[in-house]
Design a protein around this motif. Sequence first.
Motif, PDB file in Angstrom:
ATOM      1  N   ILE A 118       1.061  -1.142   0.094  1.00  0.00           N
ATOM      2  CA  ILE A 118      -0.026  -0.052  -0.080  1.00  0.00           C
ATOM      3  C   ILE A 118       0.797   1.243  -0.014  1.00  0.00           C
ATOM      4  O   ILE A 118       0.459   2.165  -0.642  1.00  0.00           O
ATOM      5  CB  ILE A 118      -1.096  -0.161   1.158  1.00  0.00           C
ATOM      6  CG1 ILE A 118      -2.272  -0.947   1.045  1.00  0.00           C
ATOM      7  CG2 ILE A 118      -1.637   1.374   1.409  1.00  0.00           C
ATOM      8  CD1 ILE A 118      -2.855  -1.288   2.143  1.00  0.00           C
ATOM      9  N   ASN A 119       2.035   1.209   0.784  1.00  0.00           N
ATOM     10  CA  ASN A 119       3.062   2.431   0.736  1.00  0.00           C
ATOM     11  C   ASN A 119       3.513   2.392  -0.405  1.00  0.00           C
ATOM     12  O   ASN A 119       3.820   3.578  -0.903  1.00  0.00           O
ATOM     13  CB  ASN A 119       3.918   2.220   1.893  1.00  0.00           C
ATOM     14  CG  ASN A 119       3.415   2.294   3.353  1.00  0.00           C
ATOM     15  OD1 ASN A 119       2.321   3.195   3.672  1.00  0.00           O
ATOM     16  ND2 ASN A 119       3.914   1.820   4.421  1.00  0.00           N
ATOM     17  N   THR A 235       4.441   0.057  -9.872  1.00  0.00           N
ATOM     18  CA  THR A 235       5.011  -0.407  -8.752  1.00  0.00           C
ATOM     19  C   THR A 235       5.459  -1.920  -8.671  1.00  0.00           C
ATOM     20  O   THR A 235       6.143  -2.664  -8.199  1.00  0.00           O
ATOM     21  CB  THR A 235       4.509  -0.453  -7.551  1.00  0.00           C
ATOM     22  OG1 THR A 235       3.031  -0.902  -7.693  1.00  0.00           O
ATOM     23  CG2 THR A 235       4.131   1.033  -7.016  1.00  0.00           C
ATOM     24  N   GLY A 236       5.199  -2.476  -9.955  1.00  0.00           N
ATOM     25  CA  GLY A 236       5.118  -3.919 -10.202  1.00  0.00           C
ATOM     26  C   GLY A 236       4.574  -4.739  -9.464  1.00  0.00           C
ATOM     27  O   GLY A 236       5.121  -6.208  -9.225  1.00  0.00           O
ATOM     28  N   ILE A 237       3.392  -4.652  -9.035  1.00  0.00           N
ATOM     29  CA  ILE A 237       2.581  -5.475  -8.178  1.00  0.00           C
ATOM     30  C   ILE A 237       1.786  -6.391  -9.061  1.00  0.00           C
ATOM     31  O   ILE A 237       1.270  -5.820  -9.862  1.00  0.00           O
ATOM     32  CB  ILE A 237       1.514  -4.812  -6.860  1.00  0.00           C
ATOM     33  CG1 ILE A 237       2.449  -3.799  -5.905  1.00  0.00           C
ATOM     34  CG2 ILE A 237       0.750  -5.694  -6.633  1.00  0.00           C
ATOM     35  CD1 ILE A 237       1.789  -3.045  -5.128  1.00  0.00           C
ATOM     36  N   LYS A 238       1.877  -7.548  -8.918  1.00  0.00           N
ATOM     37  CA  LYS A 238       1.541  -8.564  -9.699  1.00  0.00           C
ATOM     38  C   LYS A 238       0.262  -9.085  -9.450  1.00  0.00           C
ATOM     39  O   LYS A 238      -0.614  -9.795 -10.086  1.00  0.00           O
ATOM     40  CB  LYS A 238       2.394  -9.673  -9.835  1.00  0.00           C
ATOM     41  CG  LYS A 238       3.711  -9.698 -10.157  1.00  0.00           C
ATOM     42  CD  LYS A 238       4.043  -9.058 -11.472  1.00  0.00           C
ATOM     43  CE  LYS A 238       5.508  -8.699 -12.040  1.00  0.00           C
ATOM     44  NZ  LYS A 238       5.603  -7.938 -13.347  1.00  0.00           N
ATOM     45  N   LYS A 239      -0.555  -8.744  -8.148  1.00  0.00           N
ATOM     46  CA  LYS A 239      -1.672  -9.193  -7.557  1.00  0.00           C
ATOM     47  C   LYS A 239      -2.861  -8.519  -8.600  1.00  0.00           C
ATOM     48  O   LYS A 239      -2.606  -7.618  -9.278  1.00  0.00           O
ATOM     49  CB  LYS A 239      -1.969  -8.822  -6.394  1.00  0.00           C
ATOM     50  CG  LYS A 239      -1.323  -9.428  -5.407  1.00  0.00           C
ATOM     51  CD  LYS A 239      -1.258  -9.055  -4.066  1.00  0.00           C
ATOM     52  CE  LYS A 239      -0.266  -9.825  -3.055  1.00  0.00           C
ATOM     53  NZ  LYS A 239      -0.749  -9.001  -1.513  1.00  0.00           N
ATOM     54  N   THR A 240      -4.102  -9.019  -8.717  1.00  0.00           N
ATOM     55  CA  THR A 240      -5.144  -8.376  -9.603  1.00  0.00           C
ATOM     56  C   THR A 240      -5.812  -7.633  -8.681  1.00  0.00           C
ATOM     57  O   THR A 240      -6.568  -8.009  -7.594  1.00  0.00           O
ATOM     58  CB  THR A 240      -6.074  -9.439 -10.082  1.00  0.00           C
ATOM     59  OG1 THR A 240      -5.416 -10.339 -10.924  1.00  0.00           O
ATOM     60  CG2 THR A 240      -7.054  -8.768 -10.851  1.00  0.00           C
TER      61      THR A 240
END
Length: 298
Positions: A118-119, A235-240
């Motif tokens: 989140i940050n 950010t490269g977050i892979k979650k949907t």
Amino acid sequence: MWQSYIKGFRSYLKLERSLSANSVDAYLSDIEKLVQYFQSINYSPNLNEISRADLKAFISWLNDLGMLASTQARVISGLKAFFTYLILEEVVENNPMALIEAPKLSRRLPDTLNIIEINQLIDAIDASKPEGMRNKAILEVLYGCGLRVTELTELKISNLFPQIEFIKVIGKGNKERLVPIGSVALKLLDLYMNQVRVHMTIKKGNEDFIFLNRFGAKLSRISIFNLIKSLAITTGIKKTISPHTLRHSFATHLIEGGADLRAVQEMLGHSSITTTEIYTHIDRDYLREVITQFHPRS
């Protein structure tokens, strides 16, 4: 087919049940599917001629079309409401939906973000740009208050109570609730409103909405979805993830921290605590890991 009754049902949903336009459209869409089914088999029954067997055949038809169990359950719920209305209006004497059961659903656990992720989302926003200050405030309010995306876009200045650190939220079915808002979210809201929003030319009728687009009009739901998707890529977050992911994360982090389930239910605006209970899965997973790691018989 049955147009006058469908029109009456629409009015009933809007006026007597105070449902939102989206909810009303969903109910009417469920009835339209039944109409489509009868058309596909060249059958035009009166409403009082529809039997339980007809409806079971309709549900089998939905299943054959590949409709998900969750969608079937929603259609069944819509038709139950329609026939309940017809009973109230004395259009039909017996309710053929009374003994129809929805398919059993496997409860899908929602995706959540941890506090580091989140940050990362918030830190990826360029606050030197006017929309950046707004976007930081949006994420802080979504996560800090656990709002639905529509609740955020409908948030008004007149519903802010910074002195007592609460906001008034208009939820599903126009139900109002008070939600605490933290100091970080309040600070960013204050910066956005006094350094960015105050300099905007606001479109008539949008003066009270907090979050505005560059044209001075209320921000749309799709804008919030696009913002979250873009930040996930950055950010490269892979979650949907979606705006609702921040609401899930809000609830999960409260439960993990030991918050009372009833308090979380109140803040989320859930009518039933069973809806809130889905967030306790994190605690159960953690306990299972502890048992596996440390118990001699595991």
